[in-house]
Design an enzyme around this catalytic site. Structure first.
Site, mmCIF file in Angstrom:
data_model
loop_
_atom_site.group_PDB
_atom_site.id
_atom_site.type_symbol
_atom_site.label_atom_id
_atom_site.label_comp_id
_atom_site.label_asym_id
_atom_site.label_seq_id
_atom_site.Cartn_x
_atom_site.Cartn_y
_atom_site.Cartn_z
ATOM 1 N N CYS A 1 0.863 -1.183 0.000
ATOM 2 C CA CYS A 1 0.000 0.000 0.000
ATOM 3 C C CYS A 1 0.895 1.227 0.000
ATOM 4 O O CYS A 1 1.964 1.228 0.611
ATOM 5 C CB CYS A 1 -0.879 -0.004 1.260
ATOM 6 S SG CYS A 1 -2.019 1.394 1.374
ATOM 7 N N CYS B 1 0.309 4.798 6.388
ATOM 8 C CA CYS B 1 -0.221 5.008 7.743
ATOM 9 C C CYS B 1 0.731 4.352 8.755
ATOM 10 O O CYS B 1 1.144 3.205 8.560
ATOM 11 C CB CYS B 1 -1.622 4.410 7.875
ATOM 12 S SG CYS B 1 -2.812 5.130 6.736
ATOM 13 N N GLY C 1 -4.015 -2.606 1.277
ATOM 14 C CA GLY C 1 -4.209 -1.746 0.113
ATOM 15 C C GLY C 1 -5.250 -0.668 0.329
ATOM 16 O O GLY C 1 -6.050 -0.735 1.255
ATOM 17 N N GLU C 2 -5.210 0.321 -0.553
ATOM 18 C CA GLU C 2 -6.216 1.384 -0.525
ATOM 19 C C GLU C 2 -7.144 1.126 -1.721
ATOM 20 O O GLU C 2 -6.768 1.389 -2.870
ATOM 21 C CB GLU C 2 -5.524 2.754 -0.617
ATOM 22 C CG GLU C 2 -6.450 3.942 -0.835
ATOM 23 C CD GLU C 2 -7.710 3.940 0.044
ATOM 24 O OE1 GLU C 2 -7.610 3.748 1.268
ATOM 25 O OE2 GLU C 2 -8.813 4.117 -0.515
ATOM 26 N N SER D 1 -13.591 0.235 2.608
ATOM 27 C CA SER D 1 -12.952 1.075 3.613
ATOM 28 C C SER D 1 -11.852 1.894 2.950
ATOM 29 O O SER D 1 -11.023 1.353 2.231
ATOM 30 C CB SER D 1 -12.365 0.176 4.707
ATOM 31 O OG SER D 1 -11.686 0.960 5.663
ATOM 32 N N SER E 1 -11.658 5.549 7.270
ATOM 33 C CA SER E 1 -10.668 5.442 8.334
ATOM 34 C C SER E 1 -10.334 6.859 8.775
ATOM 35 O O SER E 1 -9.505 7.531 8.172
ATOM 36 C CB SER E 1 -9.418 4.722 7.809
ATOM 37 O OG SER E 1 -9.733 3.381 7.551
ATOM 38 N N LEU E 2 -11.017 7.301 9.807
ATOM 39 C CA LEU E 2 -10.882 8.693 10.250
ATOM 40 C C LEU E 2 -9.649 8.846 11.143
ATOM 41 O O LEU E 2 -8.741 9.607 10.846
ATOM 42 C CB LEU E 2 -12.171 9.090 10.988
ATOM 43 C CG LEU E 2 -12.308 10.512 11.494
ATOM 44 C CD1 LEU E 2 -12.248 11.523 10.370
ATOM 45 C CD2 LEU E 2 -13.613 10.671 12.279
ATOM 46 N N HIS E 3 -9.628 8.110 12.229
ATOM 47 C CA HIS E 3 -8.460 7.946 13.102
ATOM 48 C C HIS E 3 -7.930 9.201 13.796
ATOM 49 O O HIS E 3 -6.975 9.114 14.571
ATOM 50 C CB HIS E 3 -7.304 7.254 12.377
ATOM 51 C CG HIS E 3 -7.647 5.924 11.795
ATOM 52 N ND1 HIS E 3 -8.655 5.117 12.281
ATOM 53 C CD2 HIS E 3 -7.116 5.240 10.750
ATOM 54 C CE1 HIS E 3 -8.714 4.014 11.563
ATOM 55 N NE2 HIS E 3 -7.812 4.057 10.637
ATOM 56 N N ASN F 1 -3.699 -2.479 17.073
ATOM 57 C CA ASN F 1 -3.063 -3.770 17.155
ATOM 58 C C ASN F 1 -1.578 -3.556 16.880
ATOM 59 O O ASN F 1 -1.201 -3.241 15.761
ATOM 60 C CB ASN F 1 -3.664 -4.602 16.011
ATOM 61 C CG ASN F 1 -3.870 -6.014 16.397
ATOM 62 O OD1 ASN F 1 -2.998 -6.648 16.971
ATOM 63 N ND2 ASN F 1 -5.047 -6.503 16.069
ATOM 64 N N CYS G 1 -4.610 -5.824 9.560
ATOM 65 C CA CYS G 1 -4.041 -5.536 8.268
ATOM 66 C C CYS G 1 -2.559 -5.879 8.069
ATOM 67 O O CYS G 1 -1.687 -5.227 8.624
ATOM 68 C CB CYS G 1 -4.219 -4.034 8.077
ATOM 69 S SG CYS G 1 -4.789 -3.649 6.485
#
Ligand code: SAH
Length: 348
Positions: A111, A115, A158-159, A190, A213-215, A290, A333
């Site tokens: 990806c 992140c 992946g995105e 997502s 995915s705001l986070h 995680n 992931c």
């Protein structure tokens, strides 16, 4: 070679017609592949010899090989590490929920999004998955379990919105009544917030569920954990998600990883509540981060996570803390792939 795992019934029938093969063989072939799980053309004994020979010469069914299969102790989560034709590896997860079997598919090898909490992005992007590679993740689980698959989430490595065309075509195939017959309402994409393609997806007119995915609740924090925040500011992303809601009338999901000392203060819980309030009917999924030996991040204490949740729900929102179903088998992931070592991949 013609890749059969990329063909809809219509496309197969047209293909057969153009070779003067009776149209009804298309339906039979789909049935062999998706319902009887027969992938060897020689074993398709309903077909005349000449057709089997034609299929051998012109067509392929490219299924990845299963490198490892891990099952959580409760037997409800299974994860496959799969090897593709070019030796790249991807993961797919099956979750047996009370409402049916749900499969989580990867959309890319690696990806590009970077992140900081995500194992899939550690080696960068290698390539997009093909339509067949996405469809085959569902097919392998259907075969392995001998059961129907009821829902699908594109939340693996992946995105997905950066592999837009292949992901969309794969979902359209998976949706077909003769293939897996999964309704779009039971599919979730997502995204980390790839704005242009959120608009594009909204305009497809399909009732697919969007998860963002705001986070983080501020641009400052978001940029430190999600480099995509530098391309698309939070307001811009939320505006796109709002447009998605308006066009599809689908309840939007916000995913929010809880990372101790980074984004999990009670002030941020209030800010998250304020954001959620602007999206009628939205759902907020809090995900305890995680970590692993490569990702030095920690989830808050259970007490703090519960207080965080209570604050967000005090805004009248539907909030859950994600059960860590896959924890025991490293289902977050990309973690299985990392744990298994990537050295054997040709491109590394
Ligand atoms: N690129 C897409 C889909 C893949 S990630 C996206 O960003 O949404 C699927 C979800 O798993 C995302 O919400 C992602 O942020 C989350 N995730 C990634 N690494 C994680 C980790 N270490 N712990 C918990 N959740 C993680």
């Amino acid at each position: 070679m013609i890749e059969l795992l990329e063909k809809s019934l219509d496309e197969l029938q047209n293909l057969f017609e153009s070779y003067e093969i009776p149209k009804f063989r298309g339906k039979q072939l789909i049935d062999y592949i998706y319902h009887r799980h027969i992938f060897d053309f020689q074993e398709m004994t309903q077909f005349p010899k000449e057709l089997r020979q034609w299929l051998i010469e012109h067509c392929s069914i490219s299924l990845p090989t299963v490198v490892t299969e891990s099952v959580a102790p409760d037997g409800k989560t299974k994860k496959l590490l799969l090897q593709l034709a070019d030796s790249s590896r991807i993961e797919a997860v099956l979750m047996k929920q009370h409402y049916g079997n749900s499969v989580c598919v990867s959309s890319q090898v690696g990806c590009a999004m970077g992140c900081v909490f995500c194992a899939s992005t550690q080696g960068g992007l290698f390539r997009d998955l093909t339509v067949a590679e996405i469809v085959s993740q569902v097919l392998l689980f259907a075969q392995l379990e001998g059961e129907d698959i009821h829902s699908l989430v594109v939340m693996g490595a992946g995105e997905p919105l950066q592999n837009y065309d292949n992901v969309l075509k794969a979902l359209q195939l998976i949706h077909e009544p003769t293939v897996f017959n999964i309704s779009y309402r039971k599919m979730t994409i997502s995204t980390c917030g790839w704005v242009p393609n959120i608009y594009k997806l909204a305009d497809e007119g399909l009732p697919i569920t969007l998860a963002l995915s705001l986070h983080a609740t501020t641009n400052e924090v978001r940029r430190t954990i999600m480099p995509v925040g530098a391309y698309h500011a939070l307001d811009e992303v939320l505006e796109a998600v709002h447009y998605y809601y308006e066009r599809t009338q689908r309840r939007v999901t916000f995913e929010y990883i809880l990372i101790d000392g980074v984004n999990a203060s009670f002030k941020e819980a209030h800010q998250l509540g304020e954001i959620g309030k602007k999206f009628p009917n939205c759902h907020i999924n809090l995900i305890p981060v995680n970590g692993n030996e490569h990702i030095d991040l920690y989830k808050p204490s259970n007490e703090n996570m519960n207080t965080f949740k209570d604050i967000v729900s005090s805004y009248g929102l539907s909030v859950t803390i994600r059960k860590e179903m896959g924890d025991a088998i490293q289902a977050a992931c990309g973690q299985l792939k990392v744990a298994h070592g990537r050295k054997e991949e040709i491109h590394e």
